[in-house]
Design an enzyme around this catalytic site. Structure first.
Site, PDB file in Angstrom:
ATOM      1  N   SER A 123     -11.319  -6.248   8.688  1.00  0.00           N
ATOM      2  CA  SER A 123     -12.382  -5.577   7.967  1.00  0.00           C
ATOM      3  C   SER A 123     -13.043  -6.592   7.059  1.00  0.00           C
ATOM      4  CB  SER A 123     -11.752  -4.466   7.140  1.00  0.00           C
ATOM      5  OG  SER A 123     -12.739  -3.798   6.407  1.00  0.00           O
ATOM      6  N   ARG A 161       0.833  -1.208   0.000  1.00  0.00           N
ATOM      7  CA  ARG A 161       0.000   0.000   0.000  1.00  0.00           C
ATOM      8  C   ARG A 161       0.859   1.246   0.000  1.00  0.00           C
ATOM      9  NH1 ARG A 161      -5.063  -2.158   3.713  1.00  0.00           N
ATOM     10  NH2 ARG A 161      -5.291  -4.032   2.430  1.00  0.00           N
ATOM     11  N   ARG A 208      -0.607  -5.118  12.584  1.00  0.00           N
ATOM     12  CA  ARG A 208      -1.536  -4.574  13.567  1.00  0.00           C
ATOM     13  C   ARG A 208      -1.883  -5.600  14.638  1.00  0.00           C
ATOM     14  NH1 ARG A 208      -5.558  -0.393  10.332  1.00  0.00           N
ATOM     15  NH2 ARG A 208      -3.838   0.869   9.504  1.00  0.00           N
ATOM     16  N   GLU A 210      -8.496  -0.250  13.985  1.00  0.00           N
ATOM     17  CA  GLU A 210      -8.900  -1.279  13.031  1.00  0.00           C
ATOM     18  C   GLU A 210      -7.845  -2.380  12.876  1.00  0.00           C
ATOM     19  OE1 GLU A 210      -9.768   0.200   9.095  1.00  0.00           O
ATOM     20  OE2 GLU A 210      -9.511  -1.784   8.218  1.00  0.00           O
ATOM     21  N   ARG A 266       0.757   1.486  10.319  1.00  0.00           N
ATOM     22  CA  ARG A 266       0.480   1.817   8.922  1.00  0.00           C
ATOM     23  C   ARG A 266       1.778   1.671   8.135  1.00  0.00           C
ATOM     24  NH1 ARG A 266      -3.902   4.399   6.922  1.00  0.00           N
ATOM     25  NH2 ARG A 266      -4.595   4.822   9.031  1.00  0.00           N
TER      26      ARG A 266
END
Length: 420
Positions: free
Chosen positions: A349, A259, A386, A346, A274
């Site tokens: 998802s 990403r 995460r 988060e 992130r």
RNA sequence: GGAGGGCUCGCAUAGUGGCCGAGUGCACCGGUCUUGAAAACCGGCAAGGGAAACCUUCGUGGGUUCAAAUCCCACGCCCUCCGCCA
């Protein structure tokens, strides 16, 4: 791709959906216009083509001067067929491009609003009370250093910002989490998959990542390939252009994810919350449209079970319309409690993409009434960095070591991660 | 990187310019027969658009032609051999 028939019948629903997402509703009318033009052009072309086919047949049968005459008019007709065909191709292309711009129709049950307008569905467990235990929690960066599990400095040295090395126990932790997740997935009937992450434009576009999300995708221009941000891309495209005959089909894909994190400058700059590259085990389902909603709940339950067993407090949220990806009609996130942030963040998802991706990727099934696009759904079983953050921060002990949750011990081979 | 072979309706194949949207076999579905099954026989069986007529699709994209699965060009993928790398 949305359903053009549904759009023609009820354009207002699509306008409302676009508005709820905070996107342009005007493109709905624009699409209706180009779609009209497309259908007109098709009718015109087909009329001429039918004429030409007939005439051509009579040319073959004719002889002598009659043939000459027929040839004469056939030539003229050929020219207008060609012109009409070009016009048709142009109109179809325009309609296709306009169609790609419209996001999936939102599930009316999804909360309307922006990122902050999510609904909390459930809160599980209680955030650990470090005050009562008499020590201040360290954040995952510090713990990662103390137990030598994460090396961010060297990650930055070699690969730049938002990069990291998982070292020693960190690397083992990833492997244990992946093995644990895959074993759960297999038990749940998922077929484990290790998909390619280098994918063609058609796969990227088919899963809806080349619209709003395009700036977050790595593009290899030299080869016209993309680095996928999730194995969802390759898993969805696995059945591209196929008619599936037994549904549901469930895959668990294990792959790196890439990403660019464009537009997130200054957000989560510390640590590995992130990052540009990470590993993830992703669940992916192809099912009948009428089963999609129930399947969505199922995916959420598998995610929940996984986090329950890691003994970490979390909450489940119903993501608001403005924060949904282009493909998703509805999305649930699990947010794990992160002690040093005093917040839920988060970690997984799950999205119900209804028939949106299948329509673009041409993945169908047959029932009594005909051939229809399947529904596709995806959900994170475990996203490594995460989850490591959540484990390290939530299970740290006063002496700086980290307790391993029971479920993970057999996969990790130890019950404590100790200071190096 | 070089040389050659291939790509047709689930699979295997036939098809060298109009009679081909396309034959055959296998598989599959329905029926007859049978206590049941098998066999045999009969029928159906690619996809998309369209109310229908009809139109589109023989790897993909262009071209030639009144007309292309069929001829020409480019590209993609698969296979074999050589080279290179592991």
């Amino acid at each position: 791709m949305i359903d053009l028939k549904a759009l023609r019948e009820n354009p207002e629903a699509f306008k409302a959906s676009q508005k709820a997402r905070g996107e342009d509703a005007g493109i709905v009318d624009k699409l209706l216009r180009v779609d009209d033009a497309r259908r007109e052009a098709i009718v015109e072309f087909e009329k001429l083509r039918a004429e030409q086919n007939l005439l051509s047949k009579s040319v073959g049968a004719a002889k002598g001067s009659e043939k000459e005459n027929l040839l004469e008019s056939a030539k003229k007709l050929a020219a207008s067929v060609k012109a009409a065909d070009a016009k048709r191709a142009e109109a179809e292309d325009a309609a296709h491009k306009a169609g790609l711009l419209i996001a999936n129709l939102i599930d009316p049950a999804a909360p309307v609003g922006g990122e902050a307008d999510f609904k909390v569905i459930e809160t599980v467990g209680k955030p650990r009370d470090f005050k009562a235990e008499g020590f201040a929690p360290k954040d995952h960066v510090e713990i990662g250093k103390v137990i030598k599990a994460i090396d961010i400095e060297r990650g930055a040295k070699v690969s730049g910002a938002r990069s990291y090395y998982l070292t020693g126990p960190g690397a083992l932790l990833e492997l244990a989490l992946v093995n644990y997740a895959i074993s759960l997935a297999v038990k749940g009937g998922f077929i484990p998959m290790i998909p390619p992450v280098l994918v063609k434009p058609v796969a990227m576009e088919g899963t809806g990542f080349l619209g709003q999300a395009a700036e977050n995708v790595y593009h290899l221009k030299e080869d016209e390939l993309y680095l996928a941000g999730t194995s969802e891309v390759a898993l969805a495209a696995f059945h591209m252009d196929e008619i599936l005959d037994q549904l549901p089909i469930r895959y668990a894909g294990y792959s790196p994810c890439f990403r660019r994190e464009a537009g997130s400058y200054g957000k989560d700059t510390r640590g590995i919350i992130r990052v540009h590259q990470f590993e993830k085990v992703e669940m992916f389902t192809f099912c009948k449209p009428e089963d999609a909603e129930a399947e969505h709940k199922r995916l959420l339950n598998w995610e929940r079970e996984f986090f329950d067993s890691l003994e970490i407090a979390y909450r489940v949220i119903d993501v608001a319309s403005g924060d949904l990806g282009a493909s998703a009609a509805r999305k649930f996130d699990i947010e794990a409690w992160i002690p040093t942030q005093g917040a839920y963040r988060e970690v997984t998802s799950t999205s119900n993409c209804t028939q949106f991706q299948a329509r673009r990727l041409n993945i169908r099934y047959k029932d009594k009434k005909g051939t229809k696009p399947v529904a596709t759904l995806n959900g994170t079983l475990v996203a490594i960095p995460r989850t490591i953050v959540a484990i390290l921060e939530n299970h740290q002990q006063k002496d700086g070591s980290v307790k391993v949750p029971k479920a993970l011990i057999p996969f990790l081979g130890m019950d404590t991660l100790v200071c190096a």
